[in-house]
Scaffold this active site. Structure first.
Site, PDB file in Angstrom:
ATOM      1  N   LYS A  80       0.844  -1.204   0.000  1.00  0.00           N
ATOM      2  CA  LYS A  80       0.000   0.000   0.000  1.00  0.00           C
ATOM      3  C   LYS A  80       0.875   1.248   0.000  1.00  0.00           C
ATOM      4  CE  LYS A  80      -3.764   2.103   2.725  1.00  0.00           C
ATOM      5  NZ  LYS A  80      -4.648   1.898   3.905  1.00  0.00           N
ATOM      6  N   SER A 155      -9.306   2.449   3.128  1.00  0.00           N
ATOM      7  CA  SER A 155      -8.394   3.172   2.261  1.00  0.00           C
ATOM      8  C   SER A 155      -7.437   2.282   1.480  1.00  0.00           C
ATOM      9  CB  SER A 155      -7.577   4.173   3.083  1.00  0.00           C
ATOM     10  OG  SER A 155      -6.787   3.503   4.061  1.00  0.00           O
ATOM     11  N   SER A 179     -10.085  -0.169   6.909  1.00  0.00           N
ATOM     12  CA  SER A 179      -9.407   0.069   5.631  1.00  0.00           C
ATOM     13  C   SER A 179      -8.821  -1.167   4.975  1.00  0.00           C
ATOM     14  CB  SER A 179      -8.302   1.112   5.808  1.00  0.00           C
ATOM     15  OG  SER A 179      -8.853   2.364   6.113  1.00  0.00           O
TER      16      SER A 179
END
Length: 464
Positions: A80, A155, A179
């Site tokens: 990420k 996210s 997330s």
């Protein structure tokens, strides 16, 4: 014959150790898959093909010389765009960090390297890992592989999209209010938020430090377990044979009946409970504390901590920060000390209530989200908002929680959330794996078998 990029981590690892596959061939197959599929999805924001292939060659040479670093040796992993990877442009999805280059690996990333994993590239995040999908961040947000008109959730948006599209099987994500789990649910993949503190979070941009938790994202529960073991520096979980004899599970139907829940959420959770029962578990029905109260308390604390974390960036009008993260963090400015103190007291009460339920049960069941992934058009006005989820309470209480696919509604996936006691990752992974073995919800990626294909067989229907 299974395409190389579709081999499970275990299958690829066995083939490499037998000498019928090389890490270079495996990584090259994933790079080719990304090249042919990501233009429709937009999951990756940076790919370091040269370094990935060099790392694959090193993994092959190590195996040839008798050095085996474990289950992730030679396996590609996506990161990420929140975790530092030395020499990579880790920019947190924000124009605020548009020119940033990471100087050193985050500890979680260093553990992946030490385990022989091959870092293949960075995948998208909602800006500053807060809310989205904003249109004014550093890059466009990924499209849901099952239907590009719908969001992925966030996210950890790029990680879930990349896995759902068959471009990678493992990714390092982070979870502050859901997330890891909500994009896993929206994209039909697996996401594990471990016990708070199980994985070091330094080297990643903070949001709400008492909530932030790195987590494993994967195609299957077994693969999430392998990744989690490396990230947490623990032994891999033995997931046994899919039987759950002696396991007690509480099915919290009250959360699936929330006012903003799709009626299908309750139907799918009831079906999942039936499958787990047939696998040997004792499933009982019970209520969790009110979802809205737990979520409200958690949201207050995230807004307060987010404001404190990003106070310097919020001076003036917050530019060049995007509108959605600015609105979300600025909301903390209206909170009083009494509001925050009350929320912390409520959090302690909720934690004690969940702990009490887990004395007599091994795990709790809820939906992960209360609806399927919303359409992008629902966010066209640029206003920050929460989507209906059941995830945030367990960031607040610190309990580990796993999301696994539990079925499709109008062609889009939904997730089943399995919550365990503190340090109970092994149990929830065992339950998640048993559910996977008794169903086919996560058996195909969005490119291999579209949701409209009549060949899709839901074995839950046969079993119930």
């Amino acid at each position: 014959m299974t395409h190389v990029a579709d081999m499970s981590v275990a299958e690829a690892g066995l083939a490499m150790r037998r000498g019928t596959l090389t890490s270079r061939a495996l990584v090259a197959a994933h790079l080719d898959r990304i090249a042919t599929r990501d233009d429709r999805i937009g999951a990756f924001v940076f790919i370091d093909a040269e370094a990935a292939l060099a790392a694959a060659d090193a993994a092959d040479a190590a195996l040839a010389s008798g050095i085996d670093h474990g289950p992730l040796h030679g396996i590609p992993v996506a990161i990420k765009d929140l975790f530092d990877v030395a020499g990579w442009p880790v920019r947190h999805g924000s124009v605020c960090f548009a020119n940033r280059m990471a100087e050193a690996d985050a500890p979680a990333v260093a553990r992946l390297r030490a385990a022989g994993a091959v870092l293949i590239g960075l995948v998208a995040t909602y800006e500053l890992a807060i809310v989205g999908p904003g249109e004014d961040g550093l890059y466009p947000q990924p499209r849901n592989p099952w239907n590009p008109d719908h969001i992925t959730g966030g996210s950890s948006s790029g990680a879930a999209a990349a896995i759902a599209a068959g471009m990678v099987r493992l990714a390092l994500g982070s979870d502050t209010g859901g997330s890891v789990r909500s994009p896993a649910a929206y994209c039909g993949t697996v996401g594990l938020k471990p016990t708070n503190g199980a994985i070091p979070k330094s080297g990643a941009l903070p949001l709400a430090p008492t909530f932030d938790t790195p987590g494993a994202m994967a195609r299957t529960a077994a693969e999430a377990g392998l990744l989690h073991a490396v990230l947490s520096d623990t032994s891999p979980t033995a997931l046994q044979d899919g039987r759950l004899d002696g396991v007690r599970i509480l099915c919290a139907r009250n959360w699936a009946q929330a006012p903003d829940a799709d009626p299908a959420a309750l139907d799918l959770m009831d079906a999942a409970a039936s499958v787990l029962s047939l696998a040997g578990a004792t499933v009982i029905t019970g209520d969790l504390p009110p979802l809205d109260l737990m979520t409200d308390a958690g949201a207050i604390l995230i807004h307060a901590e987010g404001l404190a974390t990003h106070a310097e960036r919020l001076k003036g009008d917050g530019r060049p920060m995007g509108r959605m993260p600015y609105q979300s963090m600025a909301a903390g400015a209206v909170l009083t000390d009494e509001d925050i103190a009350n929320a912390r007291r409520a959090a302690a009460v909720f934690k004690a209530q969940i702990d009490a339920l887990l004395v007599d049960c091994d795990a709790l069941l809820t939906p992960t989200t209360l609806t399927t992934a919303p359409r992008f058009s629902e966010f066209a006005n640029g206003q920050a908002r929460w989507t209906p989820m059941c995830t945030l309470p367990f960031n607040m209480t610190g309990h580990p929680a796993l999301s696994v696919p539990m079925g499709f509604v109008r062609g889009l996936p939904m997730g089943l959330q399995i919550i365990g006691p503190h340090d109970g990752e092994a149990m929830i992974l065992r339950i998640g794996s048993a559910f996977e073995q008794a169903s086919d919800h996560g058996a195909f990626d969005a490119f291999t078998l579209p949701q409209s294909n009549p060949a899709r067989v839901n074995r839950i229907k046969e079993m119930t």
